[in-house]
Design an enzyme around this catalytic site. Structure first.
Site, PDB file in Angstrom:
ATOM      1  N   GLY A  36     -29.384 -22.630 -21.801  1.00 34.42           N
ATOM      2  CA  GLY A  36     -30.566 -21.109 -20.906  1.00 34.42           C
ATOM      3  C   GLY A  36     -31.780 -22.008 -20.697  1.00 34.42           C
ATOM      4  O   GLY A  36     -31.629 -23.079 -20.253  1.00 34.42           O
ATOM      5  N   ARG A  37     -32.620 -21.087 -19.694  1.00 28.17           N
ATOM      6  CA  ARG A  37     -33.682 -22.241 -18.949  1.00 28.17           C
ATOM      7  C   ARG A  37     -34.189 -20.955 -19.485  1.00 28.17           C
ATOM      8  O   ARG A  37     -34.654 -19.574 -19.395  1.00 28.17           O
ATOM      9  CB  ARG A  37     -33.139 -21.717 -17.560  1.00 28.17           C
ATOM     10  CG  ARG A  37     -33.459 -20.932 -16.782  1.00 28.17           C
ATOM     11  CD  ARG A  37     -32.870 -21.137 -15.168  1.00 28.17           C
ATOM     12  NE  ARG A  37     -31.636 -20.883 -15.130  1.00 28.17           N
ATOM     13  CZ  ARG A  37     -30.943 -22.043 -14.154  1.00 28.17           C
ATOM     14  NH1 ARG A  37     -32.571 -22.427 -13.701  1.00 28.17           N
ATOM     15  NH2 ARG A  37     -30.063 -22.308 -13.767  1.00 28.17           N
ATOM     16  N   GLY A  38     -35.762 -21.640 -19.413  1.00 24.53           N
ATOM     17  CA  GLY A  38     -37.002 -20.732 -19.452  1.00 24.53           C
ATOM     18  C   GLY A  38     -37.998 -21.070 -17.966  1.00 24.53           C
ATOM     19  O   GLY A  38     -38.223 -21.497 -17.396  1.00 24.53           O
ATOM     20  N   ALA A  39     -39.282 -21.059 -18.852  1.00 25.49           N
ATOM     21  CA  ALA A  39     -40.387 -21.086 -17.114  1.00 25.49           C
ATOM     22  C   ALA A  39     -40.493 -22.678 -17.236  1.00 25.49           C
ATOM     23  O   ALA A  39     -40.763 -22.968 -16.513  1.00 25.49           O
ATOM     24  CB  ALA A  39     -41.798 -20.142 -18.074  1.00 25.49           C
ATOM     25  N   SER A  40     -40.246 -23.937 -18.411  1.00 24.98           N
ATOM     26  CA  SER A  40     -41.058 -24.762 -17.921  1.00 24.98           C
ATOM     27  C   SER A  40     -39.499 -25.576 -18.405  1.00 24.98           C
ATOM     28  O   SER A  40     -39.783 -26.636 -18.131  1.00 24.98           O
ATOM     29  CB  SER A  40     -42.012 -25.263 -19.708  1.00 24.98           C
ATOM     30  OG  SER A  40     -41.268 -24.934 -20.424  1.00 24.98           O
ATOM     31  N   LYS A  42     -35.238 -26.453 -19.164  1.00 24.21           N
ATOM     32  CA  LYS A  42     -33.241 -25.939 -19.422  1.00 24.21           C
ATOM     33  C   LYS A  42     -33.037 -26.146 -20.276  1.00 24.21           C
ATOM     34  O   LYS A  42     -33.890 -27.669 -20.721  1.00 24.21           O
ATOM     35  CB  LYS A  42     -33.057 -27.087 -17.704  1.00 24.21           C
ATOM     36  CG  LYS A  42     -33.149 -25.714 -16.656  1.00 24.21           C
ATOM     37  CD  LYS A  42     -32.580 -26.239 -15.447  1.00 24.21           C
ATOM     38  CE  LYS A  42     -32.788 -25.636 -14.155  1.00 24.21           C
ATOM     39  NZ  LYS A  42     -32.512 -26.223 -13.480  1.00 24.21           N
ATOM     40  N   ASP A 155     -45.175 -15.981 -28.450  1.00 26.73           N
ATOM     41  CA  ASP A 155     -44.895 -15.575 -27.545  1.00 26.73           C
ATOM     42  C   ASP A 155     -44.500 -15.288 -27.783  1.00 26.73           C
ATOM     43  O   ASP A 155     -42.495 -15.569 -27.854  1.00 26.73           O
ATOM     44  CB  ASP A 155     -44.488 -17.263 -26.239  1.00 26.73           C
ATOM     45  CG  ASP A 155     -43.851 -16.423 -25.240  1.00 26.73           C
ATOM     46  OD1 ASP A 155     -44.013 -15.110 -24.860  1.00 26.73           O
ATOM     47  OD2 ASP A 155     -43.093 -17.002 -24.565  1.00 26.73           O
TER      48      ASP A 155
HETATM   49  P1  ADP Z   1     -38.874 -22.503 -22.441  1.00 25.95           P
HETATM   50  O1  ADP Z   1     -40.300 -22.731 -22.620  1.00 25.95           O
HETATM   51  O2  ADP Z   1     -38.808 -23.058 -21.697  1.00 25.95           O
HETATM   52  O3  ADP Z   1     -39.221 -20.767 -22.346  1.00 25.95           O
HETATM   53  P2  ADP Z   1     -37.452 -22.049 -24.561  1.00 25.95           P
HETATM   54  O4  ADP Z   1     -37.361 -23.282 -25.404  1.00 25.95           O
HETATM   55  O5  ADP Z   1     -37.383 -20.793 -24.688  1.00 25.95           O
HETATM   56  O6  ADP Z   1     -38.064 -22.955 -23.192  1.00 25.95           O
HETATM   57  O7  ADP Z   1     -35.556 -22.371 -24.294  1.00 25.95           O
HETATM   58  C1  ADP Z   1     -34.962 -21.561 -23.056  1.00 25.95           C
HETATM   59  C2  ADP Z   1     -33.554 -21.008 -23.271  1.00 25.95           C
HETATM   60  O8  ADP Z   1     -33.113 -22.502 -23.867  1.00 25.95           O
HETATM   61  C3  ADP Z   1     -33.767 -20.132 -25.226  1.00 25.95           C
HETATM   62  O9  ADP Z   1     -34.345 -18.343 -23.927  1.00 25.95           O
HETATM   63  C4  ADP Z   1     -32.305 -19.722 -25.112  1.00 25.95           C
HETATM   64  O10 ADP Z   1     -32.237 -19.051 -24.314  1.00 25.95           O
HETATM   65  C5  ADP Z   1     -32.273 -21.875 -25.464  1.00 25.95           C
HETATM   66  N1  ADP Z   1     -32.991 -22.008 -26.244  1.00 25.95           N
HETATM   67  C6  ADP Z   1     -33.548 -22.460 -26.525  1.00 25.95           C
HETATM   68  N2  ADP Z   1     -34.261 -24.073 -27.443  1.00 25.95           N
HETATM   69  C7  ADP Z   1     -32.169 -23.335 -28.245  1.00 25.95           C
HETATM   70  C8  ADP Z   1     -31.862 -24.212 -28.800  1.00 25.95           C
HETATM   71  N3  ADP Z   1     -32.404 -25.122 -30.204  1.00 25.95           N
HETATM   72  N4  ADP Z   1     -30.887 -24.135 -29.134  1.00 25.95           N
HETATM   73  C9  ADP Z   1     -29.670 -23.094 -28.370  1.00 25.95           C
HETATM   74  N5  ADP Z   1     -30.360 -22.479 -27.104  1.00 25.95           N
HETATM   75  C10 ADP Z   1     -31.038 -22.608 -27.135  1.00 25.95           C
HETATM   76 MG    MG Z   2     -38.998 -19.308 -23.690  1.00 26.03          MG
END
Ligand code: ADP
Ligand code: MG
Length: 432
Positions: A36-40, A42, A155
């Site tokens: 997955g990826r988020g704002a900050s 991958k 959040d």
């Molecule tokens: P950001 O801080 O950039 O938003 P996240 O921590 O929310 O990043 O991670 C982005 C995405 O990655 C999540 O929405 C999820 O889909 C996936 N993800 C994050 N952490 C995990 C994990 N521990 N196991 C599986 N998938 C994860």
């Molecule tokens: Mg996130």
């Protein structure tokens, strides 16, 4: 099991700067596909070559890479690390260690192999009340634990609620990582629908109440299959949030309606707290006291908890608040402002703000024109030729809160005018 390390290392500690499948990080973690990826960051699937265990690796660009240090990013990553290091709970994603290369900082995390909680909704986009209760209990267990330790997620939204391989909830992403590069707005804003009304009201807020609110929105969405507050216009959506205006679907039981109403109470002072939720009939339902107590005990170890932590956190929170929630801060992302558009929250009457905008325009030698009934705006700032430099409108959200929307004209002059004159004029005077 490796323990979480201290702060973000500043030097390269190994190979593997490019994050590609098959890469072995520091001889230890073999990277697989993107989860997955988020704002900050991958997030990648990875295998611990030492133990054979699967983990998740959250990779951030190294804020100390590339020759110059990105202070805001660094603060955010350190903050997320500081929080995660201190949380050990059955329903919170756990941090195992932090690795850094010149280009990346990697958090090695528990793998949430079951994907997102929302993958469990049925074809109509919702789950049964019983299943919603099952996961809501796990969510409240995690949130209550965090709050007891002075940690606030801020959040809570579907993308950050994951499942482990056993199908249990794991709360993820304590980052608000977007804070670091001034993009908190992106983090919160991806889903403005989950933001509590008091966040926007500039008066400061209790982060525990904000988390509770978001949990309420999540509960509603799980059981209803749609958002409690929604509107094609974001301004209207916020009006609904402020007014606490929503309708429960016909299939909600009376007890669920009662609880949702108590959580989505726009007044944080009267909103239910976690203790209230724990004793609410819908939450307790048929669970015995023992079962509930066990659920709420969710932490795995107490020994990690250091007394100095609270002090630590207080400092981190202050820095964080200054970066992100100072009054008049640009929360434009919450409204999805795009290029050429700015949005600022104010608590002054529209007329006061618009008069300052007119003064700013005149000082720069532009023509100003106010439209609307009884001078309510918008105000147009124009060049002699008639070209628009800016259009400024004020939308009232609640008695004391409005959002000022600025649409900038094309061209360098319009950008300069915003920076030099208009931005100071729309923000409350005390902040300039
Ligand atoms: P950001 O801080 O950039 O938003 P996240 O921590 O929310 O990043 O991670 C982005 C995405 O990655 C999540 O929405 C999820 O889909 C996936 N993800 C994050 N952490 C995990 C994990 N521990 N196991 C599986 N998938 C994860
Ligand atoms: Mg996130």
């Amino acid at each position: 099991m490796p323990t979480a390390t201290g702060s973000v290392p500043s030097t390269a500690v190994g190979a593997g700067e490019e994050v590609a499948a098959g890469t072995v990080l520091l001889g230890r973690y073999e990277l697989g596909g993107l989860l997955g990826r988020g704002a900050s960051a991958k997030v990648y699937l990875a295998r611990d070559l030492l133990t054979g265990r699967s983990v998740a690796i959250k990779s951030f660009p190294n804020p100390r890479g590339g020759g110059c240090e990105d202070g805001r990013r660094l603060v955010a990553i350190e903050r997320e690390a500081a929080i995660l290091r201190r949380l050990r709970h059955r329903h919170v994603v756990r941090l195992h260690e932090i690795l850094a290369t010149r280009k990346k900082v990697h958090f090695v995390l528990d793998l949430a192999a079951g994907g997102e909680l929302f993958s469990l909704v049925d074809a109509s986009g919702r789950m049964t009340e019983d299943l919603a209760r099952h996961y809501f209990r796990q969510l409240i267990s995690a949130v209550r634990y965090c709050h007891a330790r002075g940690v606030y997620h801020r959040d809570i939204k579907p993308e950050n609620l994951l499942l482990d391989e056993a199908g249990d909830l794991k709360v993820a992403d304590f980052g608000l990582g977007a804070v670091a590069d001034g993009n908190l707005c992106h983090t919160l804003c991806g889903t403005p629908a989950y933001v509590a009304p008091e966040i926007l009201s500039r008066k400061g807020y209790d982060p525990a109440k904000v988390d509770i609110w978001s949990c309420g929105v999540v509960l509603f969405v799980l059981a209803a299959g749609y958002l409690p507050f929604n509107d094609a216009s974001l301004v209207n959506m916020y009006r609904k949030i402020y007014a606490g205006k929503f309708r429960c679907p016909s299939w909600f039981s009376p007890a669920l309606r009662g609880l949702v109403r108590r959580i989505l109470d726009p007044n944080p002072d009267t909103r239910i707290d976690t203790a209230g939720i724990l004793s609410h009939p819908w939450f307790c339902d048929s669970a015995s006291d023992d079962e509930l107590a066990r659920l709420m005990r969710g932490h795995e170890e107490e020994a990690w908890f250091k007394p100095e932590f609270k002090e630590d956190m207080a400092r981190a929170m202050t820095a964080f608040d200054i970066l992100t929630f100072s009054p008049g801060s640009d929360l434009s992302g919450l409204f999805g402002a795009g290029p050429g558009k700015e949005r600022v929250f104010v608590s002054e009457p529209a007329g006061t703000v618009l008069s300052r905008v007119e003064d700013a325009g005149r000082k720069e030698g532009y023509r100003v024109r106010r439209e609307g009934k009884r001078g309510t705006g918008p105000v147009y700032v124009e060049e002699e030729s008639g070209g628009i430099v800016a259009k400024v409108s004020v939308f009232k959200l609640a008695d004391t809160v409005s959002v000022v929307e600025v649409v900038k004209g094309d061209g360098a002059e319009a950008v300069l005018f915003w920076k030099d004159r208009l931005e100071p004029a729309v923000k409350p005077p005390a902040l300039n």
